[in-house]
Write a protein that holds these residues in place. Structure first.
Motif, PDB file in Angstrom:
ATOM      1  N   LEU A  46     -56.295   0.527 -41.995  1.00 47.78           N
ATOM      2  CA  LEU A  46     -55.036  -0.105 -42.420  1.00 47.78           C
ATOM      3  C   LEU A  46     -54.456   0.553 -43.669  1.00 47.78           C
ATOM      4  O   LEU A  46     -53.404   0.133 -44.150  1.00 47.78           O
ATOM      5  N   LEU A  47     -55.130   1.565 -44.175  1.00 48.98           N
ATOM      6  CA  LEU A  47     -54.726   2.169 -45.450  1.00 48.98           C
ATOM      7  C   LEU A  47     -54.259   3.602 -45.291  1.00 48.98           C
ATOM      8  O   LEU A  47     -54.129   4.326 -46.282  1.00 48.98           O
ATOM      9  N   LYS A  48     -53.972   4.017 -44.069  1.00 48.91           N
ATOM     10  CA  LYS A  48     -53.622   5.412 -43.798  1.00 48.91           C
ATOM     11  C   LYS A  48     -52.121   5.576 -43.573  1.00 48.91           C
ATOM     12  O   LYS A  48     -51.480   4.713 -42.969  1.00 48.91           O
ATOM     13  N   ASP A  49     -51.591   6.712 -44.042  1.00 43.92           N
ATOM     14  CA  ASP A  49     -50.198   7.029 -43.741  1.00 43.92           C
ATOM     15  C   ASP A  49     -50.122   7.715 -42.380  1.00 43.92           C
ATOM     16  O   ASP A  49     -51.110   7.766 -41.649  1.00 43.92           O
ATOM     17  N   THR A  50     -48.958   8.235 -42.031  1.00 45.16           N
ATOM     18  CA  THR A  50     -48.777   8.789 -40.685  1.00 45.16           C
ATOM     19  C   THR A  50     -49.509  10.108 -40.480  1.00 45.16           C
ATOM     20  O   THR A  50     -49.577  10.601 -39.349  1.00 45.16           O
ATOM     21  N   ARG A  62     -54.130  10.177 -43.534  1.00 43.55           N
ATOM     22  CA  ARG A  62     -54.771  10.215 -44.847  1.00 43.55           C
ATOM     23  C   ARG A  62     -54.858   8.799 -45.408  1.00 43.55           C
ATOM     24  O   ARG A  62     -53.889   8.043 -45.357  1.00 43.55           O
ATOM     25  N   THR A  63     -55.989   8.457 -45.983  1.00 40.73           N
ATOM     26  CA  THR A  63     -56.118   7.177 -46.688  1.00 40.73           C
ATOM     27  C   THR A  63     -55.423   7.318 -48.039  1.00 40.73           C
ATOM     28  O   THR A  63     -55.819   8.138 -48.867  1.00 40.73           O
ATOM     29  N   VAL A  64     -54.373   6.512 -48.260  1.00 39.21           N
ATOM     30  CA  VAL A  64     -53.520   6.702 -49.440  1.00 39.21           C
ATOM     31  C   VAL A  64     -53.727   5.612 -50.491  1.00 39.21           C
ATOM     32  O   VAL A  64     -52.982   5.544 -51.467  1.00 39.21           O
ATOM     33  N   PHE A  65     -54.731   4.781 -50.306  1.00 41.10           N
ATOM     34  CA  PHE A  65     -55.089   3.774 -51.301  1.00 41.10           C
ATOM     35  C   PHE A  65     -56.436   4.151 -51.920  1.00 41.10           C
ATOM     36  O   PHE A  65     -57.290   4.741 -51.249  1.00 41.10           O
ATOM     37  N   PRO A  66     -56.675   3.809 -53.176  1.00 37.95           N
ATOM     38  CA  PRO A  66     -57.953   4.160 -53.823  1.00 37.95           C
ATOM     39  C   PRO A  66     -59.083   3.247 -53.357  1.00 37.95           C
ATOM     40  O   PRO A  66     -59.154   2.092 -53.766  1.00 37.95           O
ATOM     41  N   VAL A  67     -59.953   3.758 -52.508  1.00 36.58           N
ATOM     42  CA  VAL A  67     -61.046   2.928 -51.996  1.00 36.58           C
ATOM     43  C   VAL A  67     -62.383   3.266 -52.656  1.00 36.58           C
ATOM     44  O   VAL A  67     -63.384   2.585 -52.406  1.00 36.58           O
ATOM     45  N   TRP A  68     -62.408   4.293 -53.498  1.00 40.15           N
ATOM     46  CA  TRP A  68     -63.681   4.714 -54.098  1.00 40.15           C
ATOM     47  C   TRP A  68     -63.784   4.363 -55.579  1.00 40.15           C
ATOM     48  O   TRP A  68     -64.875   4.427 -56.151  1.00 40.15           O
ATOM     49  N   SER A  70     -45.006  -0.354 -50.075  1.00 42.23           N
ATOM     50  CA  SER A  70     -44.480   0.619 -51.030  1.00 42.23           C
ATOM     51  C   SER A  70     -45.446   1.794 -51.203  1.00 42.23           C
ATOM     52  O   SER A  70     -45.040   2.961 -51.147  1.00 42.23           O
ATOM     53  N   VAL A  71     -46.719   1.508 -51.420  1.00 38.54           N
ATOM     54  CA  VAL A  71     -47.714   2.572 -51.582  1.00 38.54           C
ATOM     55  C   VAL A  71     -47.789   3.429 -50.320  1.00 38.54           C
ATOM     56  O   VAL A  71     -47.811   4.662 -50.375  1.00 38.54           O
ATOM     57  N   LEU A  72     -47.819   2.766 -49.171  1.00 39.55           N
ATOM     58  CA  LEU A  72     -47.961   3.458 -47.891  1.00 39.55           C
ATOM     59  C   LEU A  72     -46.811   4.433 -47.648  1.00 39.55           C
ATOM     60  O   LEU A  72     -47.023   5.614 -47.323  1.00 39.55           O
ATOM     61  N   LYS A  73     -45.596   3.968 -47.826  1.00 38.63           N
ATOM     62  CA  LYS A  73     -44.441   4.803 -47.484  1.00 38.63           C
ATOM     63  C   LYS A  73     -44.097   5.798 -48.591  1.00 38.63           C
ATOM     64  O   LYS A  73     -43.549   6.872 -48.309  1.00 38.63           O
ATOM     65  N   ARG A  74     -44.389   5.472 -49.850  1.00 45.18           N
ATOM     66  CA  ARG A  74     -44.167   6.468 -50.909  1.00 45.18           C
ATOM     67  C   ARG A  74     -45.090   7.671 -50.717  1.00 45.18           C
ATOM     68  O   ARG A  74     -44.714   8.810 -51.010  1.00 45.18           O
ATOM     69  N   ALA A  75     -46.297   7.443 -50.225  1.00 45.33           N
ATOM     70  CA  ALA A  75     -47.205   8.554 -49.958  1.00 45.33           C
ATOM     71  C   ALA A  75     -46.612   9.478 -48.892  1.00 45.33           C
ATOM     72  O   ALA A  75     -46.694  10.708 -49.006  1.00 45.33           O
ATOM     73  N   GLU A  76     -46.010   8.879 -47.886  1.00 42.11           N
ATOM     74  CA  GLU A  76     -45.367   9.671 -46.829  1.00 42.11           C
ATOM     75  C   GLU A  76     -44.191  10.473 -47.395  1.00 42.11           C
ATOM     76  O   GLU A  76     -44.014  11.660 -47.078  1.00 42.11           O
TER      77      GLU A  76
END
Length: 487
Positions: A80-84, A87-93, A461-467
């Motif tokens: 649920l954290l990947k862009d198109t 890529r995982t675009v949220f900090p999970v680590w 916002s985070v998801l689409k700004r990464a794209e």
């Protein structure tokens, strides 16, 4: 095993104990398992629609299906954290996330809860079936940005007002013959290189029967599979552009048609791939002499007595509900574009004189306006048609945006402005010209923050700004042509 035995086992499972599977779903699941046991089914694709409206999941053997209804299925929450680009675009680590995001730290699991009503045998792979699920945190908490639950919340908000939304779909897409799959190791990536294609038909003969006849074999194949899935196909049409198709569907509820759209898009792509074709719901493929594809959503409001409250009493008039609904769609159009037109590519469609909207306005039977009002006294099919969306939109988010925008118009007592007659020659507010403009309008608006919560807004916002940032990092052909020679 009998249906009652299955029922007892499911009722004793985690999902039922924790209230994630209600009594009605438990009964439906037990009946389904009894049917599956006596069938030739081999596998079940246990899937969910992700943030982009794409199906992801695992395939289990038919014998394992009972465990899915008892305990659900664990999948990595990062899906649920990947862009198109995947890529995982949220900090999970880093471990700094809070709330539901904290449950996904370390690429931890989420829980899929199945909906037995969505079970479908796949006509192009009859040994297999689909089972749609809703994602929760691994501890069973709701995820504020899970697409299917987001739409269910919007439907519930409308129901509190004694209303429901009925929608009809018009979906445009392209089907090409695949000339090269581009499967060399050097062609892989995030994303990989798309296939090379050629036309099935030259097009620009809108609704021409001769063109339809040339395309009929693939039209028939897609229609038959759609109908075998239970999708209410109304028409199959040759659209304006080369190799461009349109399918329309009879009206259904918002949640039904959101599921149907996911099934239809996935079926079309999977069936075409098996036939050596490439289907795409991308709004404007980069093909010479191509045409943009839109997704027109017909909407009518029904009250608790089953009456369509958009039917006017006199010609050229709007009911209070119709006026408020249209006003809400217009008022929140800018901040909704991120949900109706979620890709960089979709904004290339907003061009004047192209049967697509380029500004925020409504008219009566006018295909240049964003919202088209198709209403007449005594006409039970009276409705509004929103022509703003691209066919790549996530249907759960798209439909939720329509419900929440229209509901806002009703709750605030808004009134629709005057209709337009010249949709491309007026001073109406323009639609956002780019994805970043849509992101900024979404962030600045308050509708989704109020209706769905700040976590949903921050997530999108985070998801689409990464794209958008990845898009900006690529040197385009236009730039190379414009500057390489002269500087």
């Amino acid at each position: 095993m009998t249906s009652s035995s299955h029922h007892d086992r499911i009722a004793a499972g985690r999902l039922a104990r924790e209230g994630l599977l209600d009594a009605e779903a438990v009964t439906a699941a037990a009946e389904l398992l009894a049917r599956v046991e006596g069938s030739e089914l081999e596998t079940v694709r246990v899937v969910f629609a992700d943030q982009h409206g794409l199906l992801r999941g695992k395939t289990v053997t038919a014998a394992s299906l009972g465990s899915i209804f008892r305990a659900g299925l664990n999948l990595p929450g990062t899906l649920l954290l990947k862009d198109t680009s995947n890529r995982t675009v949220f900090p999970v680590w880093e471990g700094a996330a809070e709330g539901v995001m904290k449950t996904m730290a370390g690429a931890g699991d989420m829980l899929l809860v199945p909906d037995p009503a969505t079970f479908r045998i796949l006509p192009w792979a009859p040994h297999s079936a689909w089972l749609f699920c809703d994602p929760y945190t691994r501890t069973g908490e709701a995820l504020p940005f899970a697409p299917r639950p987001v739409l269910r919340r919007a439907v519930g908000a409308l129901a509190e007002r004694g209303l429901s939304l009925t929608v009809g779909l018009e979906v445009e897409f392209h089907v090409y013959t695949r000339e090269a799959a581009n499967l060399g190791h050097h062609q892989a990536g995030m994303p990989g290189q798309p296939p090379e294609t050629a036309l099935l038909d030259q097009g620009y003969q809108f609704l021409a029967d001769a063109n339809y006849d040339r395309l009929e074999p693939i039209m028939d194949l897609l229609r038959r599979h759609a109908q075998a899935l239970g999708l209410p196909v109304r028409s199959t049409e040759v659209e304006m552009g080369p190799s461009q198709f349109e399918f329309t569907f009879d009206p259904a509820s918002a949640l039904e048609h959101a599921d149907n759209m996911i099934m239809f898009r996935t079926m079309v792509k999977e069936v075409c791939a098996r036939e050596g074709l490439h289907a795409t719901f991308m709004c404007r493929p980069k093909k010479e002499n191509g045409a943009s594809s839109g997704w027109h959503l017909h909407q009518s409001l029904v009250d608790g007595e089953g009456r369509n409250v958009l039917i006017p009493e006199t010609e050229g008039a709007l009911t209070p509900e119709a006026s408020g609904w249209i006003a809400g769609l217009l008022t929140h159009a800018e901040e909704s574009c991120l949900l109706t037109t979620p890709t960089v590519n979709g904004y290339k469609r907003y061009q004047p004189y192209q049967l697509a909207p380029d500004r925020i306005e409504w008219g009566y039977d006018n295909r240049g306006a964003m919202v088209r009002a198709l209403m007449a006294p005594g006409d039970g099919a009276s409705r509004v048609e929103n022509r703003v969306a691209e066919p790549a939109a996530n249907p759960y988010f798209y439909f939720a945006s329509q419900i929440l925008s229209g509901l806002s118009g009703l709750d605030q007592g808004l009134t629709a402005p005057e209709p337009v007659e010249s949709p491309y020659d007026n001073d109406a507010t323009a639609l956002p010209p780019s994805l970043i403009a849509a992101i900024e309008a979404f962030e600045a608006g308050d509708l989704y923050r109020r209706a769905l919560g700040p976590e949903f807004v921050e997530y999108m916002s985070v998801l689409k700004r990464a794209e958008w940032k990845r898009y900006l990092s690529v040197v385009t052909e236009w730039e190379h042509t414009e500057y390489f020679g002269i500087f």
